[in-house]
Design a protein around this motif. Structure first.
Motif, mmCIF file in Angstrom:
data_model
loop_
_atom_site.group_PDB
_atom_site.id
_atom_site.type_symbol
_atom_site.label_atom_id
_atom_site.label_comp_id
_atom_site.label_asym_id
_atom_site.label_seq_id
_atom_site.Cartn_x
_atom_site.Cartn_y
_atom_site.Cartn_z
ATOM 1 N N LEU A 118 -1.517 1.620 43.883
ATOM 2 C CA LEU A 118 -1.275 2.008 42.488
ATOM 3 C C LEU A 118 -0.468 0.940 41.757
ATOM 4 C CD1 LEU A 118 -1.209 4.006 40.115
ATOM 5 C CD2 LEU A 118 0.877 4.958 41.112
ATOM 6 N N LEU A 119 0.621 0.514 42.342
ATOM 7 C CA LEU A 119 1.478 -0.465 41.656
ATOM 8 C C LEU A 119 0.716 -1.781 41.458
ATOM 9 C CD1 LEU A 119 4.946 0.151 43.371
ATOM 10 C CD2 LEU A 119 4.083 1.081 41.210
ATOM 11 N N ARG A 168 -2.239 -2.121 40.605
ATOM 12 C CA ARG A 168 -3.145 -2.015 39.460
ATOM 13 C C ARG A 168 -2.398 -2.096 38.137
ATOM 14 N NH1 ARG A 168 -8.101 -0.154 40.425
ATOM 15 N NH2 ARG A 168 -8.457 -1.235 38.466
ATOM 16 N N ASN A 169 -1.108 -2.095 38.203
ATOM 17 C CA ASN A 169 -0.291 -2.223 36.991
ATOM 18 C C ASN A 169 -0.137 -3.709 36.680
ATOM 19 O OD1 ASN A 169 1.871 -2.423 35.164
ATOM 20 N ND2 ASN A 169 2.700 -0.456 35.858
ATOM 21 N N PRO A 170 -0.570 -4.148 35.512
ATOM 22 C CA PRO A 170 -0.508 -5.592 35.224
ATOM 23 C C PRO A 170 0.904 -6.152 35.248
ATOM 24 C CG PRO A 170 -1.342 -4.338 33.324
ATOM 25 C CD PRO A 170 -1.218 -3.378 34.453
ATOM 26 N N LEU A 171 1.919 -5.287 35.199
ATOM 27 C CA LEU A 171 3.296 -5.778 35.230
ATOM 28 C C LEU A 171 3.768 -6.064 36.655
ATOM 29 C CD1 LEU A 171 4.882 -3.390 32.558
ATOM 30 C CD2 LEU A 171 3.521 -5.469 32.243
ATOM 31 N N LEU A 231 0.305 9.557 39.803
ATOM 32 C CA LEU A 231 -0.926 8.833 39.481
ATOM 33 C C LEU A 231 -1.762 8.531 40.732
ATOM 34 C CD1 LEU A 231 0.456 8.745 36.807
ATOM 35 C CD2 LEU A 231 0.113 6.293 36.680
ATOM 36 N N GLN A 232 -3.065 8.416 40.505
ATOM 37 C CA GLN A 232 -4.027 8.122 41.579
ATOM 38 C C GLN A 232 -4.840 6.923 41.148
ATOM 39 O OE1 GLN A 232 -7.064 11.184 42.190
ATOM 40 N NE2 GLN A 232 -7.298 10.558 44.314
ATOM 41 N N SER A 233 -4.866 5.907 41.992
ATOM 42 C CA SER A 233 -5.490 4.652 41.567
ATOM 43 C C SER A 233 -6.924 4.479 42.026
ATOM 44 C CB SER A 233 -4.659 3.476 42.062
ATOM 45 O OG SER A 233 -4.499 3.552 43.459
ATOM 46 N N ALA A 247 7.792 -3.586 41.531
ATOM 47 C CA ALA A 247 8.176 -3.547 42.944
ATOM 48 C C ALA A 247 8.563 -2.143 43.356
ATOM 49 C CB ALA A 247 9.334 -4.503 43.185
ATOM 50 N N TYR A 248 8.286 -1.824 44.626
ATOM 51 C CA TYR A 248 8.728 -0.562 45.210
ATOM 52 C C TYR A 248 10.142 -0.715 45.754
ATOM 53 C CZ TYR A 248 9.204 2.791 49.064
ATOM 54 O OH TYR A 248 9.667 3.747 49.924
ATOM 55 N N GLU A 300 6.442 9.931 37.300
ATOM 56 C CA GLU A 300 5.210 9.236 36.921
ATOM 57 C C GLU A 300 4.641 8.425 38.084
ATOM 58 O OE1 GLU A 300 5.519 7.507 32.697
ATOM 59 O OE2 GLU A 300 7.538 8.210 33.145
ATOM 60 N N ASP A 301 5.514 7.712 38.807
ATOM 61 C CA ASP A 301 5.048 6.965 39.987
ATOM 62 C C ASP A 301 4.324 7.884 40.961
ATOM 63 O OD1 ASP A 301 6.191 4.496 39.236
ATOM 64 O OD2 ASP A 301 8.102 4.967 40.205
#
Lengths: 429, 429, 429, 429
Positions: free
Chosen positions: D166-167, D169-172, D47-49, D175-176, D43-44
């Motif tokens: 991308l990360l 834009r995730n409200p949570l 996706l395209q942000s 971390a990579y 999933e990571d």
């Protein structure tokens, strides 16, 4: 088939009398259009402030184009166009007539000049006179001619509302006309008028002019309801604003809430807040907001949200029309030359049903059961807009008195605000 | 006020029986949702192909959020959220619940992973089981719980239609499921079924579940009309295309004509023309167009234009509902596992009223006379969308059988095409 | 600190002589501006055809605003504004002066009328005259005053190009002026003029007027190069079109290819293809394309693609300027009253370096080494635009002769086409 | 013409040694790419942000596509594509190769799955191994192969920056990677290092790899200048913000001021203000802003405005390159596995020239004198982007050490912020 009658000796007939009447009306209506523009400069008449609005010059030409295209081209032998390019330039949306100039680009036309457009009007007027002397009109001819009269009256209203929008975009806030002296009467308390349930008939019956979208007269079942005795005032609408009306999503339709956000609405169109006071742009320039006037220049979304906040709703078309059925057409219409809603609404019974502001209904603009658009290109007049719009009733301070009636259906997108649009409440019985 | 009953010795009551029934339904419906997704990868479930569509993973989570928010938060003492951030992340549009993640950004969420969302579902399922053992439900509790069941069924349909849209944007044209073997029966000739005029009642009465927008049952006057015996087929729609249907503005509503141009529509959604043949993307991948199938994935604008071309019109809500009133709920619904409209419609009487495709009506989506939205945040379920949308009736091949009924009102914007949407003709008597 | 000298008895000084010269120039330049507009109606002068272009009326006012704001407000004791609102209305982009009317809305201003703007010009002219009699100007005063003169000359060119764009949007294709009688000389064959490598100086040195962006004069290293003896002609550009120039992505910069697609470019601006022939809209109306004229109204993207197709490139600023350094300022400039590029370019040496069309260079518009913007609000004149734009050199048929010079740097976005913009090729030696 | 050598007995030659070296590099670089993704879910990677960023899965596939298209298709007899549709799906922008999938739609591809893409990588790796055993490479072959290695390294950097976006834009705020333990050294005071004027050479000479846009090495005249000894820190940038840097138009380029407004910039990308404190999203999740770190994720517009506020400017390409010419390539590059700029910059001489953040220069991205793009489709690599972009120098914390050098020219639009982009000041001597 063109009909000609170079020498005529007609006896008076109903159709002749009606024709004579319409010809007289023609003169009055054409003059009334020009009277509205008499104090406007060529620059005032050339500009376009948004795609929905047209330059005044365009209205002056397009109303003439209508008579040229639907009356003279068909009915006057040897009719010579004032300028063949106008057939393209001043067609609004009649695809049956051919290609047309794009609506958002009407404000790019500096030539023909305003003087040329006035000459075009003269040309059409003279040609109509010639047509009137040589034609032997059928019923259908008279209908089309009469449609042209009502069409021009619609554009009289648009001249005022489009010009108002244009002048409002000018940071200098110029006035179209001086303010009226008297300010109307006090609005009385809002009372509820009850109406019983039952099968009713609405829509336009056989006699007299109507647009095709008012027909046919048909049966509807109306549930019991109550109608507010008068329009919502600025004072009442201010209470909605002060109560957080524009910040509470639960009061709004979802699309309305989004429109409010994207358009950054915090008050009706033309309201300005400065130094803790509300001012309002009118056709008389910018002035203090009068709390007793009917609220005006609200979208359907705002009217709906206000009604929900007030614990009420908007009326449906059948409700409005059955309530209005017996009332005389009277009120603050364009003939008052106020060009703005007036305070009032204190009498017995339903007040302010005609004039002041168009009243948003809770009815979508759709065809009546059995609706048939008129034949030919004039069939595009109303029918092709029957989706996504809401019906308004009753006319406004920019509507000619002879143009409005109980069955009249005006329609705009729910986000439109630049017409004189306001609110009357209704509720279930 | 929370109700608790740690030790219970209840006698069987009507409410108990209904509760037991709903709990059994809960298990079935939750399983049915997951069964739809069993062959999908985490990637399939994470992507969003347009703002109107949501990722499958979002649907799986949001339906659980609904039970968590409206049942467990209110009704289960000491309920512990699976993850407090989900309250924000999986709220669709309930402003009464609080802030929510923006709809067009649902496809930006790679974490929580699909596995986490499945764990969330398990957590909610267990909590519902615990709630069922400890609650003493009121009528209102059961209503909300039952609403959650129907809500999840709605999202079952959206899982299929949103996924179909996503897969269609993949140039490889992947399939969701293998194609069914049999292809249905021949569509017979289109016949007209006549219905008389009169005062009728429509809307949902007292017993059984309905959404608030189906209420109250109320009187309407229906003018005499006729309804087509079956749906419009691809063959019939191709005749419209071949007759220049997409190039003749006089057939279209004005807004429809503009949508057609800006969206570059020349055929229904998912149709592709290559080498002189029409192919169509389905949930079974790309294949030849079957001319006998009901036409599908058309907007209201296209349905309306087709009807005008065919010399007919679409039905109104009262017409459709009174015609459907006595018919059994049967047809090509999701239980057939076809996931596509089937050929058919040849029998006596009205055919294909349920299933295959949602049927666009000519009625705008508005509240019924006396409409009241449910109380609390669930009151946002339907009412705030009552503008700018058109009603569809009858369910589709993606609708669960237990979800649809004669009074059911589905609604979409007139430009929407990604649901299984089709056409049934009507005409004045 | 304002300087006053109500009684003066000055001896002639260099500064006095220069002041006298500038005052004479003031009269000439102000008259020249008005002469350009003498045949235009108020409607012609009020309309705005795109955000990049301004109404002629705005140009007439803004150039006066410049003298009012930067000369009279600072330098004339007791100066009374013609209308205080003009400070806001006719500020172009000087944030140091204060808020200003939004550029895309300049076409919404029907009042002040054109006559009022002419009265404003008279008011400023009289005030400048009064200022000239009472001031004891410093060097800085003269610089600002002179800047105002060159500023007004820039707007003379924009009056022509903005008006051309407006008239082009009118489907009637109206003319600004009658066509000139003679059509120029034959363009000769394109020859390559070689220039050697070395350290050179470019930019404006100490004497005479220049804009701040031409300074300081500084050293650059120029690699050996060749410059085409004349401009690219329509005939040559047609060969590019006929060779598929607009359909071959490998010829284009990526951004150019995208602009071409989104703007649907298939030829230069103002070209129209009808009946297998190319016609072109000019300030003399629509006429046949003359293949011998320099190609005009191309974007940087098109100029760059053409050059690549031709196996060449565009010149850099240092190349153009060192090549032009010794040439007299002569050519088809605005004084020829052609208002269109002329055929020519057949003589020895570099031809058509001045006038006809601005020549796109391959240099981005950036500050020279050591660049310092002028102090105060006039410092916004040039410096803040130093990104995303490309430099053009040499002036056009709309440029006043006294306005252009070898060091002059014009600049536009690479997609701009509405100025008189054309192509001269260069190549490595 | 394909070259084959099924039996080979080659003596060691310089080209053989270089080939052997490149093949070893191939293995290392391909592994390094995969190592970056080892902890990412399917999933990571799917996706395209935003349109500018691509899914990680796409990067994994496209870098393989490059070797397949430019090495294997041309050079390996009988090469069988892993999947013919990938030729379309994973072409980025090479029109010379054919049609390609639209960039903004890269996030709509759930199939092929991540596992399939990894199998594609294996297929290409094995094919490269087979090619290496059977080919007799020319100099041109080695160049193309080496280009593929550097191409993949560029995408390693993009994997990190696109994933970071991308990360974010995730409200949570996931971390990579875990945060590094040490935080670097103190930044010392900013010192100015002076450089004299003169004719210099810049650009890449004959030996070793470079992109075509670094060639040819050529002469430039450099005026005397000074360069800041280290990067601008967050502390310094905060002083700019606190001094109203984002509200003072005179500090900004006009286009920058507009971008700031339309994008609502009030701080660098990934900065969040809450409770009076600045927090920042990093590849280690959200944490407090460290004032000693180099400022990062600023656009050219912000870098330029900051420099103007600081009374300085950005360096030009020739300035930066001549200053960097003798320095070793060392710094906080991707091998440090920090994935974030580090505090530092306190030593003698120029510090932080490599790594940490790409340094915006004041030079537009244009071709050098005598620039020629490489032949064939790889000629699209760099040249077609030479307009509207600004050059950045020095690499970042996401750049592989073996990928960067003094002559390296990175380029982005002036509004881009999602790369690791920062600021070094310069000034005239």
């Amino acid at each position: 088939m063109r009909r000609t009658s170079s020498t005529r000796a007609r006896v008076s007939s109903p159709i002749d009398e009606r024709f004579a009447h319409l010809l007289a009306r023609y003169g009055e209506i054409r003059s009334a259009t020009e009277a509205l523009c008499v104090d406007l400069s060529a620059e005032d008449c050339a500009l376009q402030s948004m795609p929905d609005a047209s330059p005044v010059k365009w209205h002056l030409a397009h109303t003439s184009w209508f008579f040229e295209t639907f009356v003279l081209e068909q009915g006057l032998d040897g009719y010579r166009h004032f300028d063949p390019s106008f057939r393209f330039l001043y067609n609004s949306y009649y695809v049956g007539i051919g290609e047309r100039h794009a609506r958002p680009e009407r404000g790019l036309i500096s030539r023909p000049a305003l003087d040329d457009v006035h000459a075009y009007r003269r040309h059409v007027d003279k040609s109509i006179a010639r047509w009137s002397r040589t034609t032997n009109p059928t019923e259908r001819d008279l209908e089309t001619f009469e449609l042209g009269l009502h069409h021009e009256q619609q554009h009289q209203e648009l001249i005022l509302t489009d010009l108002k929008h244009l002048l409002s975009r000018n940071p200098l806030g110029p006035a179209y006309a001086p303010a009226p002296e008297s300010s109307g009467t006090e609005p009385g308390p809002l009372r509820w008028i009850a109406f019983p349930a039952g099968v009713r008939e609405i829509g336009h019956g056989a006699d007299g002019f109507s647009f095709d979208n008012e027909r046919p007269r048909h049966r509807v079942y109306v549930n019991p309801f109550q109608l507010a005795s008068r329009l919502v005032t600025n004072r009442e609408y201010l209470a909605f604003i002060d109560d957080g009306g524009y910040e509470r999503p639960r009061l709004w339709l979802s699309d309305g809430w989004d429109a409010r956000a994207s358009q950054q609405w915090t008050a009706p169109l033309y309201w300005q807040r400065a130094g803790g006071r509300w001012r309002v742009f009118t056709l008389h320039g910018i002035r203090e907001l009068d709390p007793d006037e009917p609220v005006c220049h609200v979208s359907y979304y705002e009217a709906d949200a206000y009604a929900r906040w007030a614990g009420a709703r908007l009326a449906t078309e059948p409700e409005w029309e059955t309530a209005a059925a017996g009332l005389p057409v009277a009120g603050n219409l364009v003939e008052s030359k106020r060009f703005h809603p007036a305070t009032g609404g204190s009498g017995d019974g339903l007040q302010q049903m005609y004039g002041d502001v168009w009243e948003w209904t809770n009815s979508a603009y759709l065809g009546y059961p059995g609706y048939r658009p008129a034949g030919g290109a004039v069939g595009e007049y109303n029918g092709k807009f029957m989706v996504n719009q809401m019906v308004l009733r009753g006319g406004s301070c920019a509507t000619p008195r002879s143009h409005i009636r109980a069955t009249y259906r005006n329609f705009f997108y729910p986000w439109a605000r630049w017409q004189f649009m306001g609110i009357r409440l209704a509720q279930d019985a």
